[in-house]
Design a protein around this motif. Sequence first.
Motif, PDB file in Angstrom:
ATOM      1  N   THR A  45       0.841  -1.203   0.000  1.00 35.25           N
ATOM      2  CA  THR A  45       0.000   0.000   0.000  1.00 35.25           C
ATOM      3  C   THR A  45       0.873   1.248   0.000  1.00 35.25           C
ATOM      4  OG1 THR A  45      -1.863  -1.073   1.108  1.00 35.25           O
ATOM      5  CG2 THR A  45      -1.678   1.322   1.363  1.00 35.25           C
ATOM      6  N   LEU A  46       1.952   1.232   0.771  1.00 32.92           N
ATOM      7  CA  LEU A  46       2.851   2.382   0.821  1.00 32.92           C
ATOM      8  C   LEU A  46       3.767   2.443  -0.399  1.00 32.92           C
ATOM      9  CD1 LEU A  46       3.679   2.246   4.616  1.00 32.92           C
ATOM     10  CD2 LEU A  46       2.452   4.071   3.436  1.00 32.92           C
ATOM     11  N   ARG A  47       4.239   1.299  -0.855  1.00 33.04           N
ATOM     12  CA  ARG A  47       5.118   1.276  -2.022  1.00 33.04           C
ATOM     13  C   ARG A  47       4.457   1.950  -3.234  1.00 33.04           C
ATOM     14  NH1 ARG A  47       7.268  -4.980  -1.805  1.00 33.04           N
ATOM     15  NH2 ARG A  47       9.477  -4.561  -1.430  1.00 33.04           N
ATOM     16  N   LYS A  48       3.168   1.733  -3.393  1.00 30.87           N
ATOM     17  CA  LYS A  48       2.469   2.277  -4.565  1.00 30.87           C
ATOM     18  C   LYS A  48       2.565   3.796  -4.629  1.00 30.87           C
ATOM     19  CE  LYS A  48      -0.998  -1.411  -4.489  1.00 30.87           C
ATOM     20  NZ  LYS A  48      -2.450  -1.708  -4.406  1.00 30.87           N
ATOM     21  N   ARG A  49       2.660   4.439  -3.468  1.00 32.46           N
ATOM     22  CA  ARG A  49       2.670   5.911  -3.436  1.00 32.46           C
ATOM     23  C   ARG A  49       3.981   6.497  -3.962  1.00 32.46           C
ATOM     24  NH1 ARG A  49      -1.749   3.373  -1.984  1.00 32.46           N
ATOM     25  NH2 ARG A  49      -3.360   4.925  -2.399  1.00 32.46           N
ATOM     26  N   PHE A  50       5.008   5.670  -4.100  1.00 37.89           N
ATOM     27  CA  PHE A  50       6.317   6.162  -4.528  1.00 37.89           C
ATOM     28  C   PHE A  50       6.717   5.618  -5.893  1.00 37.89           C
ATOM     29  CE2 PHE A  50       6.149   6.205   0.075  1.00 37.89           C
ATOM     30  CZ  PHE A  50       6.653   7.451   0.393  1.00 37.89           C
ATOM     31  N   ALA A  85      -2.807   4.931   3.551  1.00 34.77           N
ATOM     32  CA  ALA A  85      -1.351   4.988   3.562  1.00 34.77           C
ATOM     33  C   ALA A  85      -0.856   5.871   4.707  1.00 34.77           C
ATOM     34  CB  ALA A  85      -0.841   5.500   2.219  1.00 34.77           C
ATOM     35  N   LYS A  86      -1.516   7.015   4.927  1.00 35.31           N
ATOM     36  CA  LYS A  86      -1.114   7.909   6.005  1.00 35.31           C
ATOM     37  C   LYS A  86      -1.301   7.241   7.367  1.00 35.31           C
ATOM     38  CE  LYS A  86      -1.758  12.603   7.744  1.00 35.31           C
ATOM     39  NZ  LYS A  86      -2.463  13.902   7.552  1.00 35.31           N
ATOM     40  N   GLU A  87      -2.376   6.469   7.517  1.00 38.34           N
ATOM     41  CA  GLU A  87      -2.602   5.736   8.772  1.00 38.34           C
ATOM     42  C   GLU A  87      -1.482   4.735   9.027  1.00 38.34           C
ATOM     43  OE1 GLU A  87      -6.417   3.962   8.453  1.00 38.34           O
ATOM     44  OE2 GLU A  87      -7.521   5.858   8.578  1.00 38.34           O
ATOM     45  N   LEU A  88      -1.014   4.088   7.970  1.00 39.43           N
ATOM     46  CA  LEU A  88       0.073   3.116   8.125  1.00 39.43           C
ATOM     47  C   LEU A  88       1.377   3.803   8.512  1.00 39.43           C
ATOM     48  CD1 LEU A  88      -0.663   0.809   5.054  1.00 39.43           C
ATOM     49  CD2 LEU A  88      -0.990   0.257   7.476  1.00 39.43           C
ATOM     50  N   VAL A  89       1.640   4.972   7.953  1.00 38.05           N
ATOM     51  CA  VAL A  89       2.832   5.732   8.320  1.00 38.05           C
ATOM     52  C   VAL A  89       2.807   6.050   9.811  1.00 38.05           C
ATOM     53  CG1 VAL A  89       3.973   7.969   8.049  1.00 38.05           C
ATOM     54  CG2 VAL A  89       3.235   6.703   6.033  1.00 38.05           C
ATOM     55  N   GLN A  90       1.626   6.431  10.308  1.00 34.07           N
ATOM     56  CA  GLN A  90       1.489   6.750  11.730  1.00 34.07           C
ATOM     57  C   GLN A  90       1.547   5.485  12.588  1.00 34.07           C
ATOM     58  OE1 GLN A  90      -2.243   8.818  11.422  1.00 34.07           O
ATOM     59  NE2 GLN A  90      -1.268  10.793  10.967  1.00 34.07           N
ATOM     60  N   LYS A  91       0.926   4.405  12.106  1.00 34.94           N
ATOM     61  CA  LYS A  91       0.900   3.147  12.861  1.00 34.94           C
ATOM     62  C   LYS A  91       2.302   2.605  13.101  1.00 34.94           C
ATOM     63  CE  LYS A  91      -0.746  -1.658  12.418  1.00 34.94           C
ATOM     64  NZ  LYS A  91      -1.546  -2.600  11.571  1.00 34.94           N
ATOM     65  N   TYR A  92       3.146   2.688  12.078  1.00 37.46           N
ATOM     66  CA  TYR A  92       4.487   2.109  12.180  1.00 37.46           C
ATOM     67  C   TYR A  92       5.565   3.163  12.434  1.00 37.46           C
ATOM     68  CZ  TYR A  92       2.323  -2.215  10.719  1.00 37.46           C
ATOM     69  OH  TYR A  92       1.534  -3.336  10.665  1.00 37.46           O
ATOM     70  N   HIS A  93       5.127   4.374  12.827  1.00 36.26           N
ATOM     71  CA  HIS A  93       6.056   5.428  13.229  1.00 36.26           C
ATOM     72  C   HIS A  93       7.088   5.703  12.130  1.00 36.26           C
ATOM     73  CE1 HIS A  93       4.209   4.913  17.131  1.00 36.26           C
ATOM     74  NE2 HIS A  93       4.542   3.636  17.125  1.00 36.26           N
TER      75      HIS A  93
END
Length: 230
Positions: A151-156, A204-212
Amino acid sequence: LRSTASAIIDAALQSAQPDEAVRRALDAHPLRGDVYLVAIGKAAWQMARAAVGCLPVKDGVVITKYGHAAGDLPGVRIFEAAHPVPDANSYRATQAAINLVASLRAEDTVLFLVSGGGSALFEKPLVPDEEMADITRQLLACGADIQEINTLRKRFSGVKGGRFAQLCAPAHVVSIVLSDILGDPLDMIASGPAYPDSSTCAQAKELVQKYHLPCLLYTSPSPRDRQKSR
């Protein structure tokens, strides 16, 4: 009984091999027009070998992990690259695939063969190469599962989340996908280069916050902003 059980196991394993899966799929769904092959992942060479044995391929690119190609294949170019963190060869090979499909016609077909490891091997980063490698290392180390990571990889990425299929237009894209994720989510296997993205930027933003991982948000302009500035 032991012999019969062994034969059943052998038959099941053989039917699940990448090349057998490709042959079955192509037998069931004949392709039209000129066929261009793009194969990505750790099983890409096996899948491509089956495809070129089943049909005429006009041109093709195969991208697999170092040491996973077992020789030349007729009519296609073979690239090896790094896994699980992409390297310069990942980017060079991906650009070769993009160049291959850049000028196709509506009557052409892209046969897209996907297997595990495709997220690292098939990449066109929207951030500097070194930053992409660092982001990947952070994602692999943070404890996220593969769907969260992708999910995060797709953003880059300029090819994940359905973007590669867009680059193939107006050609028709036919994908054969070997799943390495439970539940077989097509938009997450190899980060879904030819499948619409079901995840959202909010997730994606929630995952960034979840995993610091605040550095993924705040250390540099977003990939979207980078694209607008180009």
